[in-house]
Design an enzyme around this catalytic site. Sequence first.
Site, mmCIF file in Angstrom:
data_model
loop_
_atom_site.group_PDB
_atom_site.id
_atom_site.type_symbol
_atom_site.label_atom_id
_atom_site.label_comp_id
_atom_site.label_asym_id
_atom_site.label_seq_id
_atom_site.Cartn_x
_atom_site.Cartn_y
_atom_site.Cartn_z
ATOM 1 N N LYS A 1 0.560 4.355 6.694
ATOM 2 C CA LYS A 1 -0.112 5.189 5.696
ATOM 3 C C LYS A 1 0.405 6.616 5.829
ATOM 4 O O LYS A 1 1.109 6.965 6.768
ATOM 5 C CB LYS A 1 -1.638 5.203 5.896
ATOM 6 C CG LYS A 1 -2.299 3.846 5.909
ATOM 7 C CD LYS A 1 -2.300 3.158 4.581
ATOM 8 C CE LYS A 1 -2.989 1.798 4.708
ATOM 9 N NZ LYS A 1 -2.528 0.846 3.759
ATOM 10 N N SER B 1 0.791 -1.235 0.000
ATOM 11 C CA SER B 1 0.000 0.000 0.000
ATOM 12 C C SER B 1 0.821 1.282 0.000
ATOM 13 O O SER B 1 0.306 2.333 -0.346
ATOM 14 C CB SER B 1 -0.962 0.018 1.183
ATOM 15 O OG SER B 1 -0.263 0.222 2.387
#
Length: 181
Positions: free
Chosen positions: A77, A39
């Site tokens: 993230k 990700s």
Amino acid sequence: MKNMKSEVFSWLKAILFALMIVFICQQFLFTPVTVKGESMEPTYENDDRIVVAKIGKPERFDMVVFYAPDAEENYIKRVIGLPGDSVEMKDDVLYINGKKYTEPYLNTKKGEIPPEENLTENFTLSDLLGKSKVPVGHLFVMGDNRRNSWDGRRFGFISEKSLVGKVKFRIYPLNEMGVPK
């Protein structure tokens, strides 16, 4: 014999003291983390090793590690929205509180798709999560690999209390060691 016992005891004290210092640093200041998944590519790859600082408040575009709200693991993230921010993505351009932001960390992934396609789908926080602004005590996060990231667009806002810390340094692979970009 007495000198040898004294020497061994001295070494044991030093080792115990060093272990206590490491434990305290890991619990309260810094901790190593292994990146899992795709990700955050290309910024961080699967199995990269990073150091996370457990002190300090995250700022916009910092990379953070947090306890996943929907799994028994940690996620890494990028912070996009801070408390009180409105966030919108329109035609692959990020707008925060109505101001346009460039995201240079996405250039590699944007270069891999046809020019007429968007890397990130259009959205507003209201469309995705039913709130126009990031709530107090929460953050809105997204991965850099926007087409392959399970992030705030799917699981919603994250609590600031769920933060493990901010990414400060990559320690592996050695040829990419350094401070995050």
